[in-house]
Motif scaffolding. Structure first.
Motif, PDB file in Angstrom:
ATOM      1  N   THR A  98       0.878  -1.158   0.000  1.00  0.00           N
ATOM      2  CA  THR A  98       0.000   0.000   0.000  1.00  0.00           C
ATOM      3  C   THR A  98       0.921   1.215   0.000  1.00  0.00           C
ATOM      4  O   THR A  98       2.088   1.109   0.371  1.00  0.00           O
ATOM      5  N   VAL A  99       0.419   2.333  -0.459  1.00  0.00           N
ATOM      6  CA  VAL A  99       1.287   3.510  -0.556  1.00  0.00           C
ATOM      7  C   VAL A  99       0.689   4.703   0.175  1.00  0.00           C
ATOM      8  O   VAL A  99      -0.529   4.853   0.262  1.00  0.00           O
ATOM      9  N   GLU A 100       1.558   5.523   0.705  1.00  0.00           N
ATOM     10  CA  GLU A 100       1.189   6.853   1.203  1.00  0.00           C
ATOM     11  C   GLU A 100       0.930   7.666  -0.054  1.00  0.00           C
ATOM     12  O   GLU A 100       1.804   7.764  -0.912  1.00  0.00           O
ATOM     13  N   PRO A 101      -0.259   8.236  -0.245  1.00  0.00           N
ATOM     14  CA  PRO A 101      -0.593   8.855  -1.528  1.00  0.00           C
ATOM     15  C   PRO A 101      -0.074  10.278  -1.715  1.00  0.00           C
ATOM     16  O   PRO A 101      -0.628  11.041  -2.485  1.00  0.00           O
ATOM     17  N   HIS A 102       0.973  10.636  -1.008  1.00  0.00           N
ATOM     18  CA  HIS A 102       1.569  11.960  -1.163  1.00  0.00           C
ATOM     19  C   HIS A 102       3.078  11.833  -1.331  1.00  0.00           C
ATOM     20  O   HIS A 102       3.690  10.919  -0.794  1.00  0.00           O
ATOM     21  N   ASP A 103       3.664  12.765  -2.050  1.00  0.00           N
ATOM     22  CA  ASP A 103       5.107  12.846  -2.165  1.00  0.00           C
ATOM     23  C   ASP A 103       5.554  14.094  -1.410  1.00  0.00           C
ATOM     24  O   ASP A 103       4.934  15.152  -1.536  1.00  0.00           O
ATOM     25  N   TYR A 104       6.584  13.952  -0.621  1.00  0.00           N
ATOM     26  CA  TYR A 104       7.091  15.038   0.211  1.00  0.00           C
ATOM     27  C   TYR A 104       8.488  15.423  -0.241  1.00  0.00           C
ATOM     28  O   TYR A 104       9.203  14.619  -0.827  1.00  0.00           O
ATOM     29  N   CYS A 105       8.923  16.624   0.120  1.00  0.00           N
ATOM     30  CA  CYS A 105      10.243  17.084  -0.307  1.00  0.00           C
ATOM     31  C   CYS A 105      11.381  16.372   0.423  1.00  0.00           C
ATOM     32  O   CYS A 105      12.466  16.231  -0.114  1.00  0.00           O
ATOM     33  N   VAL A 129       6.305   4.960  -7.570  1.00  0.00           N
ATOM     34  CA  VAL A 129       6.410   5.786  -6.362  1.00  0.00           C
ATOM     35  C   VAL A 129       7.757   5.523  -5.714  1.00  0.00           C
ATOM     36  O   VAL A 129       8.356   4.464  -5.901  1.00  0.00           O
ATOM     37  N   PRO A 130       8.246   6.483  -4.922  1.00  0.00           N
ATOM     38  CA  PRO A 130       9.480   6.225  -4.175  1.00  0.00           C
ATOM     39  C   PRO A 130       9.260   5.079  -3.186  1.00  0.00           C
ATOM     40  O   PRO A 130       8.177   4.945  -2.598  1.00  0.00           O
ATOM     41  N   ALA A 131      10.264   4.243  -2.999  1.00  0.00           N
ATOM     42  CA  ALA A 131      10.148   3.095  -2.094  1.00  0.00           C
ATOM     43  C   ALA A 131       9.816   3.540  -0.679  1.00  0.00           C
ATOM     44  O   ALA A 131       9.166   2.807   0.062  1.00  0.00           O
ATOM     45  N   ARG A 132      10.195   4.759  -0.301  1.00  0.00           N
ATOM     46  CA  ARG A 132       9.956   5.221   1.071  1.00  0.00           C
ATOM     47  C   ARG A 132       8.478   5.409   1.394  1.00  0.00           C
ATOM     48  O   ARG A 132       8.101   5.508   2.559  1.00  0.00           O
ATOM     49  N   ILE A 133       7.609   5.450   0.370  1.00  0.00           N
ATOM     50  CA  ILE A 133       6.179   5.603   0.649  1.00  0.00           C
ATOM     51  C   ILE A 133       5.394   4.341   0.317  1.00  0.00           C
ATOM     52  O   ILE A 133       4.169   4.353   0.305  1.00  0.00           O
ATOM     53  N   ALA A 134       6.097   3.242   0.037  1.00  0.00           N
ATOM     54  CA  ALA A 134       5.457   1.949  -0.216  1.00  0.00           C
ATOM     55  C   ALA A 134       5.649   1.066   1.011  1.00  0.00           C
ATOM     56  O   ALA A 134       6.755   0.938   1.527  1.00  0.00           O
ATOM     57  N   TYR A 135       4.576   0.486   1.489  1.00  0.00           N
ATOM     58  CA  TYR A 135       4.602  -0.334   2.702  1.00  0.00           C
ATOM     59  C   TYR A 135       4.129  -1.742   2.369  1.00  0.00           C
ATOM     60  O   TYR A 135       3.017  -1.926   1.873  1.00  0.00           O
TER      61      TYR A 135
END
Length: 116
Positions: free
Chosen positions: A24-31, A65-71
């Motif tokens: 599942t993913v966090e649906p936002h990208d952060y700086c 998506v960046p791996a950091r927002i995929a769980y």
């Protein structure tokens, strides 16, 4: 969503993910660089952009998506449960902010974008 790694590292473990993992993913990208991001308060990032809003994706079957927002989800998790993680997280955050008290009345108004 199933993890599908690409690029030079394809097929390798990437932040605990392997090809075919249910995620599942966090649906936002952060700086990741601002004060809020560095303090772990990414939800306050001024550069936050949402997939399907300011970024491509959202209602697609596949997206990058960046791996950091995929769980990674547990193996036995049905995919539809993974799709509900973000709406559930919003509800839980709202309840944490509301801090309801037993016995007091409460009004829930509107179904939101996930409601019927």
């Amino acid at each position: 969503m199933r993890a599908q790694l690409g690029g030079e590292r394809s097929g390798e473990h990437l932040d605990g993910l392997t090809v075919g993992d249910l995620v599942t993913v966090e649906p936002h990208d952060y700086c990741t660089r601002c004060t809020y991001c560095r303090l772990g308060q990414e939800h306050l990032c001024d550069s936050k952009r949402g997939y399907g809003v300011k970024l491509d994706g959202g209602m697609t079957e596949r997206m990058v998506v960046p791996a950091r927002i995929a769980y990674r989800l547990p193996d036995a998790t049905p995919p539809w449960i993974g799709a509900l993680t973000e709406p559930l997280a919003c509800c839980l955050h709202g309840m944490d902010q509301l801090n309801p008290r037993s016995g007091l009345p409460i009004l829930i108004f509107g179904a939101g974008p996930a409601g019927r």
